[in-house]
Design a protein around this motif. Structure first.
Motif, mmCIF file in Angstrom:
data_model
loop_
_atom_site.group_PDB
_atom_site.id
_atom_site.type_symbol
_atom_site.label_atom_id
_atom_site.label_comp_id
_atom_site.label_asym_id
_atom_site.label_seq_id
_atom_site.Cartn_x
_atom_site.Cartn_y
_atom_site.Cartn_z
ATOM 1 N N ARG A 199 -9.263 0.546 2.503
ATOM 2 C CA ARG A 199 -8.688 1.866 2.759
ATOM 3 C C ARG A 199 -9.354 2.501 3.971
ATOM 4 O O ARG A 199 -10.571 2.481 4.081
ATOM 5 C CB ARG A 199 -8.880 2.783 1.549
ATOM 6 N N ARG B 143 -9.160 6.140 6.583
ATOM 7 C CA ARG B 143 -8.697 7.523 6.619
ATOM 8 C C ARG B 143 -7.538 7.670 7.597
ATOM 9 O O ARG B 143 -7.558 7.113 8.688
ATOM 10 C CB ARG B 143 -9.836 8.448 7.027
ATOM 11 N N GLY B 144 -6.539 8.423 7.202
ATOM 12 C CA GLY B 144 -5.397 8.728 8.057
ATOM 13 C C GLY B 144 -4.320 7.652 8.001
ATOM 14 O O GLY B 144 -4.484 6.600 7.405
ATOM 15 N N ARG B 145 -3.223 7.977 8.641
ATOM 16 C CA ARG B 145 -2.097 7.037 8.723
ATOM 17 C C ARG B 145 -2.140 6.379 10.098
ATOM 18 O O ARG B 145 -1.958 7.061 11.103
ATOM 19 C CB ARG B 145 -0.779 7.786 8.519
ATOM 20 N N ILE B 146 -2.383 5.085 10.115
ATOM 21 C CA ILE B 146 -2.503 4.416 11.415
ATOM 22 C C ILE B 146 -1.114 4.195 12.015
ATOM 23 O O ILE B 146 -0.139 3.948 11.309
ATOM 24 C CB ILE B 146 -3.306 3.100 11.334
ATOM 25 N N GLU C 201 1.807 2.551 14.776
ATOM 26 C CA GLU C 201 2.387 1.213 14.972
ATOM 27 C C GLU C 201 1.502 0.330 15.844
ATOM 28 O O GLU C 201 1.330 -0.857 15.572
ATOM 29 C CB GLU C 201 3.779 1.346 15.597
ATOM 30 N N ARG D 33 -1.257 -0.893 13.747
ATOM 31 C CA ARG D 33 -0.772 -1.785 12.679
ATOM 32 C C ARG D 33 -0.626 -3.219 13.169
ATOM 33 O O ARG D 33 -0.867 -4.161 12.424
ATOM 34 C CB ARG D 33 0.565 -1.280 12.128
ATOM 35 N N LEU E 117 1.242 2.865 3.843
ATOM 36 C CA LEU E 117 0.885 4.186 4.350
ATOM 37 C C LEU E 117 0.953 5.191 3.215
ATOM 38 O O LEU E 117 1.966 5.297 2.527
ATOM 39 C CB LEU E 117 1.828 4.598 5.480
ATOM 40 N N ARG E 118 -0.128 5.910 3.016
ATOM 41 C CA ARG E 118 -0.196 6.984 2.029
ATOM 42 C C ARG E 118 -0.326 8.289 2.803
ATOM 43 O O ARG E 118 -0.621 8.273 4.002
ATOM 44 C CB ARG E 118 -1.411 6.771 1.113
ATOM 45 N N PRO E 119 -0.161 9.446 2.152
ATOM 46 C CA PRO E 119 -0.230 10.717 2.895
ATOM 47 C C PRO E 119 -1.522 10.909 3.693
ATOM 48 O O PRO E 119 -1.466 11.362 4.834
ATOM 49 C CB PRO E 119 -0.099 11.772 1.799
ATOM 50 N N GLU F 287 -4.136 8.420 3.942
ATOM 51 C CA GLU F 287 -4.868 7.182 4.217
ATOM 52 C C GLU F 287 -3.909 6.027 4.420
ATOM 53 O O GLU F 287 -2.722 6.113 4.104
ATOM 54 C CB GLU F 287 -5.828 6.856 3.071
ATOM 55 N N THR F 288 -4.455 4.944 4.943
ATOM 56 C CA THR F 288 -3.712 3.697 5.084
ATOM 57 C C THR F 288 -4.434 2.653 4.255
ATOM 58 O O THR F 288 -5.661 2.552 4.306
ATOM 59 C CB THR F 288 -3.664 3.249 6.558
#
Length: 87
Positions: free
Chosen positions: A25, A27-30, A32, A35, A45-47, A49-50
């Motif tokens: 896990r 922090r944050g949404r990574i 493209e 990725r 992708l979670r609100p 975390e990634t």
């Protein structure tokens, strides 16, 4: 001198030779672009975390992924082996 080999590897449990499944896990949404650096992983992708899920990772592969996370400046939150995987 040569005696019985002792398990004194990097971790108490160690990574099985055949590999194991891991959840990592950050922090944050990574985005493209980031990725694509983890093409061998399943990315969720979670609100806030990634979650990167890797199947059959051996120790070298796991360390390689952790190195990429650090090189990209991502904040590592958790690494855990998924239950029922590996030896």
């Amino acid at each position: 001198m040569g005696g019985a080999q002792e398990e004194s590897g990097p971790g108490p449990a160690g990574t099985p030779p055949g590999g194991a499944d891991f959840e990592i896990r950050v922090r944050g949404r990574i985005g493209e672009a980031f990725r694509s650096a983890f093409g061998e992983m399943t990315i969720v992708l979670r609100p806030a975390e990634t979650v990167l899920v890797g199947a059959g990772l051996d120790q070298a592969a796991l360390y390689g992924i952790l190195d990429r996370i650090q090189a990209l400046g991502l904040e590592l939150l958790e690494v855990r082996r998924l239950p029922g995987t590996g030896g």
